[in-house]
Design a protein around this motif. Structure first.
Motif, PDB file in Angstrom:
ATOM      1  N   PHE A   1       0.757  -1.236   0.008  1.00  0.00           N
ATOM      2  CA  PHE A   1      -0.012   0.180  -0.097  1.00  0.00           C
ATOM      3  C   PHE A   1       1.222   1.338  -0.050  1.00  0.00           C
ATOM      4  O   PHE A   1       0.578   2.075  -0.872  1.00  0.00           O
ATOM      5  N   LEU A   2       1.907   1.322   1.010  1.00  0.00           N
ATOM      6  CA  LEU A   2       2.731   2.434   0.844  1.00  0.00           C
ATOM      7  C   LEU A   2       3.523   2.408  -0.358  1.00  0.00           C
ATOM      8  O   LEU A   2       4.119   3.598  -0.696  1.00  0.00           O
ATOM      9  N   LYS A   3       4.066   1.405  -0.757  1.00  0.00           N
ATOM     10  CA  LYS A   3       4.990   1.410  -1.784  1.00  0.00           C
ATOM     11  C   LYS A   3       4.135   2.074  -3.061  1.00  0.00           C
ATOM     12  O   LYS A   3       4.899   2.786  -3.892  1.00  0.00           O
ATOM     13  N   THR A   4       2.957   1.518  -3.235  1.00  0.00           N
ATOM     14  CA  THR A   4       2.187   2.183  -4.293  1.00  0.00           C
ATOM     15  C   THR A   4       2.079   3.677  -4.270  1.00  0.00           C
ATOM     16  O   THR A   4       2.240   4.363  -5.163  1.00  0.00           O
ATOM     17  N   ALA A   5       1.699   3.994  -2.919  1.00  0.00           N
ATOM     18  CA  ALA A   5       1.385   5.360  -2.812  1.00  0.00           C
ATOM     19  C   ALA A   5       2.528   6.429  -3.047  1.00  0.00           C
ATOM     20  O   ALA A   5       2.465   7.225  -3.529  1.00  0.00           O
ATOM     21  N   LYS A   6       3.600   5.752  -2.564  1.00  0.00           N
ATOM     22  CA  LYS A   6       5.106   6.527  -3.022  1.00  0.00           C
ATOM     23  C   LYS A   6       5.011   6.737  -4.463  1.00  0.00           C
ATOM     24  O   LYS A   6       5.458   8.023  -4.945  1.00  0.00           O
ATOM     25  N   SER A   7       4.883   5.789  -5.147  1.00  0.00           N
ATOM     26  CA  SER A   7       4.973   5.704  -6.587  1.00  0.00           C
ATOM     27  C   SER A   7       4.111   6.646  -7.259  1.00  0.00           C
ATOM     28  O   SER A   7       4.045   7.037  -8.534  1.00  0.00           O
TER      29      SER A   7
END
Ligand code: NAP
Length: 271
Positions: free
Chosen positions: A221-227
């Motif tokens: 979830f956070l990795k995607t949000a960062k991207s």
């Protein structure tokens, strides 16, 4: 020696002993914190037994945060608003309940430099942790707070505690745009690290995303949000913040924030 414990059903992976015993060491306290698994049928006698044994305080985790409340002598304002207790201080002959998840969430967003006031906030999940988040967010004057639940009818019970809360089904979240999106479900938690409670098209509707899951530290979830260019906040400092607040209540003192940072640096390499 002052005695403290975490009570819950399954405590195998808990970090609480390490966090609390580290704080005792930093405060030069002659105290010990241990894990105490308790069977459901023993909950009615737990508080009176711990009083008799001379415990100074306990934390409470899943699944007893609500079922412990009838055995307490007093309950703090925020714990009453949330309807659950994760910290009990024994003082005189009284057992007083608090909810420090509320303060832990506050410490997590504050540390990340995210303010709640005036913000549009969407929370994914409507369980125990979500209630502490909702109470903090309402008390800190968010513009709006919406909860997405996979079972909106069941989540409707939250309206008793928080009448102005908006509750929507999961399939309606793609229509929401806002400032802060928070994952308060276990989706993405180890070992199911390939799961995410929302995908790119939803995350890109928010400027910041927070996950209260902390294992792994950076969830999918956070990795995607960062991207997507969102500011991201992981859940580890909520865990540390709730423990620091519990110790502030137990010891009736304020604790230097640097101790929280030392614990964060020590624990972050584990995940
Ligand atoms: P909980 O009371 O069991 O609530 C979980 C919520 O997530 C429920 O609303 C549940 O829906 C929903 N949910 C679960 N699986 C789902 C799925 N596949 N799809 C959609 N919704 C789903 O648990 P909790 O105590 O609130 O904890 C939630 C997470 O936060 C856990 O991972 C926990 O470890 C973490 N947490 C972290 C901290 C911290 O200090 N960082 C503190 C507390 C909790 P139903 O109601 O329909 O079952």
């Amino acid at each position: 020696m002052k005695l403290y414990a975490l009570i819950g059903e399954k405590l195998g992976h808990s970090l609480s002993c390490e966090i609390h015993n580290y704080i005792f060491q930093k405060l030069s306290l002659n105290a010990n914190y241990c894990l105490m698994p308790i069977l459901k049928e023993n909950i009615p006698n737990t508080i009176s037994s711990l009083k008799t044994l001379g415990y100074s305080g306990i934390n409470i985790t899943i699944p007893y945060k609500e079922s412990i409340t009838p055995y307490l002598d007093e309950i703090s304002k925020e714990a009453k608003a949330i309807g659950s207790v994760n910290t009990v201080k024994f003082t005189g002959n009284k057992a007083i309940g608090f909810n420090t998840d509320y303060f832990g969430f506050g410490a997590m967003v504050e540390r990340a430099g995210v303010t709640i006031e005036g913000k549009k906030i969407l929370i994914l999940g409507s369980g125990g942790a979500a209630k502490a988040l909702i109470a903090y967010i309402i008390d800190n004057k968010a513009k709006s707070v919406t909860v997405a639940a996979r079972n909106p009818e069941k989540a409707g019970a939250l309206k008793v505690l928080f009448p102005f809360l908006e509750i929507i089904p999961y399939d309606a979240i793609d229509a929401i745009k806002g400032d802060l999106l928070i994952n308060a479900t276990p989706i993405g938690m180890y070992p199911n690290i390939d799961g995410s409670p929302a995908d790119k098209n939803i995350l890109s509707n928010f400027s910041a995303c927070a996950d209260i899951v902390y294992n792994p530290l950076e969830t999918k979830f956070l990795k995607t949000a960062k991207s997507c260019g969102c500011k991201t906040i992981n859940g580890l400092y909520m865990l540390i913040g709730q423990a620091l607040k519990a110790q502030e209540i137990f010891q009736e003192t304020s604790i230097d924030k640097n101790i929280g940072e030392e614990i964060y640096d020590y624990l972050k390499i584990r995940f």
